[in-house]
Write a protein that holds these residues in place. Structure first.
Motif, PDB file in Angstrom:
ATOM      1  N   VAL A   1      75.404  70.105  63.904  1.00  0.00           N
ATOM      2  CA  VAL A   1      76.453  69.207  64.026  1.00  0.00           C
ATOM      3  C   VAL A   1      77.179  68.403  65.407  1.00  0.00           C
ATOM      4  O   VAL A   1      76.887  67.801  65.198  1.00  0.00           O
TER       5      VAL A   1
ATOM      6  N   GLY B   1      77.447  64.691  63.501  1.00  0.00           N
ATOM      7  CA  GLY B   1      78.646  64.616  64.071  1.00  0.00           C
ATOM      8  C   GLY B   1      78.968  63.239  65.324  1.00  0.00           C
ATOM      9  O   GLY B   1      80.245  62.255  64.937  1.00  0.00           O
ATOM     10  N   ARG B   2      77.759  63.072  66.234  1.00  0.00           N
ATOM     11  CA  ARG B   2      78.106  61.952  66.669  1.00  0.00           C
ATOM     12  C   ARG B   2      77.527  60.394  66.214  1.00  0.00           C
ATOM     13  O   ARG B   2      78.807  59.077  66.132  1.00  0.00           O
TER      14      ARG B   2
ATOM     15  N   ALA C   1      86.988  64.656  59.467  1.00  0.00           N
ATOM     16  CA  ALA C   1      85.700  64.894  59.864  1.00  0.00           C
ATOM     17  C   ALA C   1      87.355  65.288  61.660  1.00  0.00           C
ATOM     18  O   ALA C   1      86.891  66.323  61.547  1.00  0.00           O
TER      19      ALA C   1
ATOM     20  N   CYS D   1      87.237  69.436  62.763  1.00  0.00           N
ATOM     21  CA  CYS D   1      87.225  70.423  64.261  1.00  0.00           C
ATOM     22  C   CYS D   1      88.703  70.584  64.745  1.00  0.00           C
ATOM     23  O   CYS D   1      88.277  71.936  64.950  1.00  0.00           O
TER      24      CYS D   1
ATOM     25  N   TYR E   1      89.216  60.737  67.886  1.00  0.00           N
ATOM     26  CA  TYR E   1      88.043  62.210  67.088  1.00  0.00           C
ATOM     27  C   TYR E   1      87.003  62.185  68.260  1.00  0.00           C
ATOM     28  O   TYR E   1      85.355  62.675  68.050  1.00  0.00           O
TER      29      TYR E   1
ATOM     30  N   LEU F   1      85.501  66.536  68.658  1.00  0.00           N
ATOM     31  CA  LEU F   1      84.311  66.722  68.279  1.00  0.00           C
ATOM     32  C   LEU F   1      83.550  67.436  69.487  1.00  0.00           C
ATOM     33  O   LEU F   1      82.770  68.491  69.660  1.00  0.00           O
TER      34      LEU F   1
ATOM     35  N   PHE G   1      78.970  68.547  58.244  1.00  0.00           N
ATOM     36  CA  PHE G   1      79.018  67.030  59.390  1.00  0.00           C
ATOM     37  C   PHE G   1      77.291  66.715  58.582  1.00  0.00           C
ATOM     38  O   PHE G   1      77.483  64.910  58.350  1.00  0.00           O
TER      39      PHE G   1
ATOM     40  N   ARG H   1      77.832  62.884  57.684  1.00  0.00           N
ATOM     41  CA  ARG H   1      76.604  61.661  57.732  1.00  0.00           C
ATOM     42  C   ARG H   1      76.198  60.583  56.825  1.00  0.00           C
ATOM     43  O   ARG H   1      76.170  59.979  56.963  1.00  0.00           O
TER      44      ARG H   1
END
Length: 228
Positions: A10, A14-15, A44, A48, A77, A81, A118, A122
């Motif tokens: 994640v 996520g990043r 996204a 979260c 965001y 996250l 994710f 991604r």
């Protein structure tokens, strides 16, 4: 995979999703052409926030996801996250948390679901750029295939969302030298898919054409593969 693996996935995906979507907020996501980068980021961010409310008992598992406007997601965001990662890290995987599937109602379900949410998105975010996205790592992809069977397919049959068949899907993972088998939901004539774990998990989510991986048996099973 375990809880630590899922949280690490994640964090990494996520990043990267956030970076890609912020770089190209107005670009169409080729794998989800109804979305721009900003729309994907909003989805996204909503995921979260939905988990935050679900874990806190302020939301039911079958309630609609939290909606975050795209312009807001572009600002928030990173914080969304970070809050999700703090939540997952602080929660015992065995803690009771409701989900919508036939699987046990525990936090571990959502650790795993978040990792695959994710991972796929991604990959989607990377389609805003030229070239081919980096694949989902094989171990994560293999777990994603198992999650698709155990959560989505099993639940769809249990609640009548998919008509039952006497058929068996065999998935040959060429990169892992492994074969997975899923009855649909009763055993019957075999349809075989063959490909790498990263490609098969994308096919299950229609980021690739499932029929492209047909290797034997009734093609109609893959031609009618559900969109979830």
């Amino acid at each position: 995979m375990d809880a630590d693996d899922w949280i690490s996935a994640v964090a990494a995906d996520g990043r990267e999703l956030g970076r890609l979507c912020r770089e190209r907020p107005d670009t169409t996501v080729r794998s989800c052409p109804d979305w721009t980068g900003a729309d994907l980021l909003a989805h996204a961010a909503g995921f979260c926030r939905t988990l935050d409310e679900l874990f806190a008992g302020r939301r039911e598992a079958r309630d609609p996801a939290v909606v975050v406007p795209p312009d807001e997601a572009l600002r928030t965001y990173g914080d969304d996250l970070a809050a999700l990662l703090r939540l997952l890290t602080a929660t015992d995987p065995g803690a009771p948390v409701k989900n919508w599937s036939v699987l046990p109602d525990d936090a571990a379900y959502w650790f795993r679901r978040a990792a695959h949410e994710f991972a796929i998105h991604r990959w989607d975010a990377a389609t805003t750029a030229d070239g081919e996205p980096e694949p989902v790592p094989p171990d994560l992809a293999r777990d994603g295939i198992a999650e698709f069977f155990e959560s989505f397919v099993a639940t769809a049959f249990a609640y009548g969302f998919m008509p039952p068949k006497e058929a068996t899907l065999v998935v040959e993972l060429t990169d892992l030298d492994e074969t997975l088998t899923q009855d649909l939901p009763r055993p019957g004539p075999t349809t075989t898919m063959r490909g790498s774990a990263p490609e098969i998990v994308l096919a299950f989510w229609h980021r690739r054409d499932p029929v492209a991986f047909h290797a034997g048996g009734d093609r109609a099973i893959l031609e009618a593969w559900p969109h979830i």
